[in-house]
Write a protein that holds these residues in place. Structure first.
Motif, PDB file in Angstrom:
ATOM      1  N   LYS A   1      -5.323  -5.217  -4.210  1.00 27.26           N
ATOM      2  CA  LYS A   1      -6.272  -5.181  -5.325  1.00 27.26           C
ATOM      3  C   LYS A   1      -5.591  -5.458  -6.659  1.00 27.26           C
ATOM      4  N   THR A   2      -4.362  -4.967  -6.826  1.00 26.39           N
ATOM      5  CA  THR A   2      -3.662  -5.142  -8.099  1.00 26.39           C
ATOM      6  C   THR A   2      -2.911  -6.470  -8.183  1.00 26.39           C
ATOM      7  N   GLY A   3      -2.837  -7.182  -7.061  1.00 28.58           N
ATOM      8  CA  GLY A   3      -2.133  -8.453  -7.066  1.00 28.58           C
ATOM      9  C   GLY A   3      -0.627  -8.299  -7.070  1.00 28.58           C
ATOM     10  N   LYS A   4      -0.137  -7.102  -6.774  1.00 28.72           N
ATOM     11  CA  LYS A   4       1.302  -6.848  -6.734  1.00 28.72           C
ATOM     12  C   LYS A   4       1.775  -6.863  -5.278  1.00 28.72           C
ATOM     13  N   THR A   5       3.087  -6.818  -5.105  1.00 26.63           N
ATOM     14  CA  THR A   5       3.651  -6.817  -3.753  1.00 26.63           C
ATOM     15  C   THR A   5       4.508  -5.576  -3.542  1.00 26.63           C
ATOM     16  N   PHE A   6       4.673  -5.218  -2.284  1.00 26.70           N
ATOM     17  CA  PHE A   6       5.559  -4.114  -1.930  1.00 26.70           C
ATOM     18  C   PHE A   6       6.028  -4.320  -0.502  1.00 26.70           C
ATOM     19  N   THR A   7       7.091  -3.635  -0.152  1.00 23.41           N
ATOM     20  CA  THR A   7       7.590  -3.676   1.216  1.00 23.41           C
ATOM     21  C   THR A   7       7.344  -2.310   1.858  1.00 23.41           C
ATOM     22  N   PRO A   8       6.462  -2.243   2.864  1.00 26.34           N
ATOM     23  CA  PRO A   8       6.195  -0.949   3.499  1.00 26.34           C
ATOM     24  C   PRO A   8       7.284  -0.600   4.518  1.00 26.34           C
ATOM     25  N   VAL A   9       7.637   0.662   4.553  1.00 26.46           N
ATOM     26  CA  VAL A   9       8.537   1.177   5.593  1.00 26.46           C
ATOM     27  C   VAL A   9       7.759   2.272   6.315  1.00 26.46           C
ATOM     28  N   THR A  10       7.324   1.975   7.526  1.00 29.28           N
ATOM     29  CA  THR A  10       6.520   2.917   8.287  1.00 29.28           C
ATOM     30  C   THR A  10       7.433   3.907   9.000  1.00 29.28           C
ATOM     31  N   ILE A  11       7.179   5.186   8.765  1.00 32.13           N
ATOM     32  CA  ILE A  11       8.038   6.246   9.296  1.00 32.13           C
ATOM     33  C   ILE A  11       7.174   7.220  10.099  1.00 32.13           C
ATOM     34  N   GLU A  12       7.608   7.541  11.299  1.00 32.09           N
ATOM     35  CA  GLU A  12       6.819   8.417  12.164  1.00 32.09           C
ATOM     36  C   GLU A  12       7.197   9.883  12.001  1.00 32.09           C
TER      37      GLU A  12
ATOM     38  N   PHE B   1      10.769  11.089   6.935  1.00 34.60           N
ATOM     39  CA  PHE B   1       9.950  10.613   5.820  1.00 34.60           C
ATOM     40  C   PHE B   1      10.569  11.041   4.492  1.00 34.60           C
ATOM     41  N   THR B   2      10.887  12.323   4.366  1.00 35.58           N
ATOM     42  CA  THR B   2      11.495  12.834   3.136  1.00 35.58           C
ATOM     43  C   THR B   2      12.918  12.315   2.971  1.00 35.58           C
ATOM     44  N   LYS B   3      13.627  12.266   4.074  1.00 34.70           N
ATOM     45  CA  LYS B   3      15.023  11.818   4.042  1.00 34.70           C
ATOM     46  C   LYS B   3      15.137  10.390   3.524  1.00 34.70           C
ATOM     47  N   ALA B   4      14.133   9.553   3.831  1.00 40.83           N
ATOM     48  CA  ALA B   4      14.174   8.157   3.399  1.00 40.83           C
ATOM     49  C   ALA B   4      14.227   8.035   1.884  1.00 40.83           C
ATOM     50  N   LEU B   5      13.520   8.939   1.183  1.00 44.80           N
ATOM     51  CA  LEU B   5      13.546   8.910  -0.285  1.00 44.80           C
ATOM     52  C   LEU B   5      14.832   9.533  -0.801  1.00 44.80           C
ATOM     53  N   ASP B   6      15.263  10.592  -0.173  1.00 46.02           N
ATOM     54  CA  ASP B   6      16.460  11.307  -0.606  1.00 46.02           C
ATOM     55  C   ASP B   6      17.714  10.429  -0.505  1.00 46.02           C
ATOM     56  N   THR B   7      17.756   9.580   0.500  1.00 47.82           N
ATOM     57  CA  THR B   7      18.939   8.744   0.725  1.00 47.82           C
ATOM     58  C   THR B   7      18.851   7.376   0.057  1.00 47.82           C
ATOM     59  N   GLY B   8      17.703   7.077  -0.586  1.00 52.60           N
ATOM     60  CA  GLY B   8      17.554   5.798  -1.255  1.00 52.60           C
ATOM     61  C   GLY B   8      17.099   4.666  -0.347  1.00 52.60           C
ATOM     62  N   ARG B   9      16.714   5.010   0.879  1.00 49.47           N
ATOM     63  CA  ARG B   9      16.218   3.968   1.785  1.00 49.47           C
ATOM     64  C   ARG B   9      14.923   3.347   1.254  1.00 49.47           C
ATOM     65  N   VAL B  10      14.122   4.166   0.565  1.00 49.81           N
ATOM     66  CA  VAL B  10      12.896   3.669  -0.067  1.00 49.81           C
ATOM     67  C   VAL B  10      12.896   4.075  -1.539  1.00 49.81           C
ATOM     68  N   ASP B  11      12.106   3.350  -2.341  1.00 50.42           N
ATOM     69  CA  ASP B  11      12.000   3.662  -3.766  1.00 50.42           C
ATOM     70  C   ASP B  11      10.953   4.739  -4.029  1.00 50.42           C
ATOM     71  N   ALA B  12       9.992   4.859  -3.119  1.00 50.75           N
ATOM     72  CA  ALA B  12       8.890   5.797  -3.315  1.00 50.75           C
ATOM     73  C   ALA B  12       8.290   6.168  -1.965  1.00 50.75           C
ATOM     74  N   LEU B  13       7.545   7.270  -1.965  1.00 55.56           N
ATOM     75  CA  LEU B  13       6.771   7.690  -0.804  1.00 55.56           C
ATOM     76  C   LEU B  13       5.305   7.737  -1.208  1.00 55.56           C
ATOM     77  N   THR B  14       4.418   7.409  -0.277  1.00 56.04           N
ATOM     78  CA  THR B  14       2.997   7.558  -0.546  1.00 56.04           C
ATOM     79  C   THR B  14       2.350   8.362   0.569  1.00 56.04           C
TER      80      THR B  14
END
Length: 347
Positions: free
Chosen positions: A174-185, A190-203
């Motif tokens: 909708k915003t016309g922006k791009t992102f790279t999703p990292v799907t975590i089960e 999930f939390t560790k991915a943000l803590d270690t810098g694997r992702v920039d954000a969590l949603t």
């Protein structure tokens, strides 16, 4: 003309009879649910939950506690007049709906979002919304972003098996922006991915993110952005086909909301037994006619408030101001105070 009219009359009568028969069969099928019977035979309610501090988590002794857990105990009070006749089991976002469908649980109180697909395609019934939430974004402060659009090109972690996967994709499209999703089960990953810098954000749902922020190694290095990407009405979910079980669920939740509206709390509920207000007399079972008419203990609402308190008490005790989550009531306030909580009449 007379013959045609007579034929039309017969036709209309036949259609009417068919509709009545069909309706009766549907009603009979809907009322023939076995959930409540199984619960009573078993002697306890099986509840599926998640693991989010403040909402559902075992304490050091293994006893479950939290916002949703309290509603599970309230339900046990309605059915058994015993808040301990309930069994809580952690179920992942990927497994919780199939587990409910297969009969592993009698009810899900795991922060399930009510959606039309889950109602129609999967055949679940939802009780009243117990928490109005919305999907948020938890980001590193050093990114310097203030809104979701600023994450153009970012790598964002999303938990599989949730409505969040579609919501975040819709937002960026909708915003016309791009992102790279990292799907975590796995929740822990999930939390560790943000803590270690694997992702920039969590949603995820904003309340989940508020809880997960407290679990990061340096919580102050992260911020929950103020905007919400979706509506996430979180409601108890049950299998379709047992109307009585659904209504017991409905009025258990409504009892906690109505009690707050009356000003009835865990501490003062006994004082309200002396009230001259006929509505309060019916609600608390002083006048037993209501409970007898619906087939419940006339004092079921009194027993719920005595055991777990009203909605506001449940909220404040588990996730409100003074707790680690420190959440505002917001939409989860009574309708008379600008929120969305509203109970139908107890009459």
């Amino acid at each position: 003309m007379k013959a045609t009219s007579k034929g039309g009359s017969y036709f209309r009568r036949a259609v009417a009879i068919s509709i009545i028969l069909a309706t009766g069969l549907l009603a009979s099928s809907a009322l023939a649910g076995e959930t409540l019977d199984k619960i009573k035979q078993r002697g306890l309610i099986k509840v599926g939950v998640g693991t989010t501090p403040g909402f559902f988590t075992p304490d050091s002794n293994g006893r479950w506690q939290g916002f949703f857990v309290d509603f599970g105990r309230a339900l046990a009070v309605t059915v058994f007049n015993d808040p301990e006749k309930v069994e809580f089991t952690n179920s992942s976002p990927q497994q919780r709906l199939p587990a409910l469908q297969s009969g592993e649980f009698d009810i899900l109180l795991s922060g399930v979002t009510q959606t039309v697909t889950r109602a129609f395609k999967l055949g679940f019934h939802f009780g009243p919304v117990v928490f109005y939430d919305g999907q948020g974004l938890l980001v590193r402060k050093d990114l310097g972003v203030t809104k979701g659009e600023d994450l153009d090109g970012a790598t964002i972690g999303v938990q599989s098996g949730t409505t969040g996967e579609l919501n975040i994709a819709d937002f960026f499209r909708k915003t016309g922006k791009t992102f790279t999703p990292v799907t975590i089960e796995e929740t822990g990953e999930f939390t560790k991915a943000l803590d270690t810098g694997r992702v920039d954000a969590l949603t995820q749902d904003s309340t989940d993110l508020a809880a997960k922020r407290t679990q990061l190694s340096k919580p102050d290095d992260y911020i929950l952005l103020p905007e919400r990407l979706s509506k996430e009405p979180l409601a108890p979910a049950i299998r379709g086909g047992d109307d009585q079980w659904l209504e017991i669920l409905n009025w258990t939740v409504y009892a906690t909301i109505q009690a707050e509206e009356f000003g009835i709390t865990q501490a003062n509920v006994d004082e309200f037994l002396e009230s001259e207000d006929p509505g309060i007399q019916r609600f608390l079972g002083v006048d037993p006619s209501l409970g007898e008419a619906i087939g419940l203990d006339p004092k079921f609402a009194y027993n719920i408030i005595k055991a777990v308190g009203n909605y506001g008490e449940i909220f404040d005790r588990n996730v409100g101001k003074g707790t680690p989550l420190n959440l505002e009531r917001g939409y989860n306030q009574l309708w008379a105070k600008g929120g969305l909580l509203y109970s139908p009449p107890f009459r």
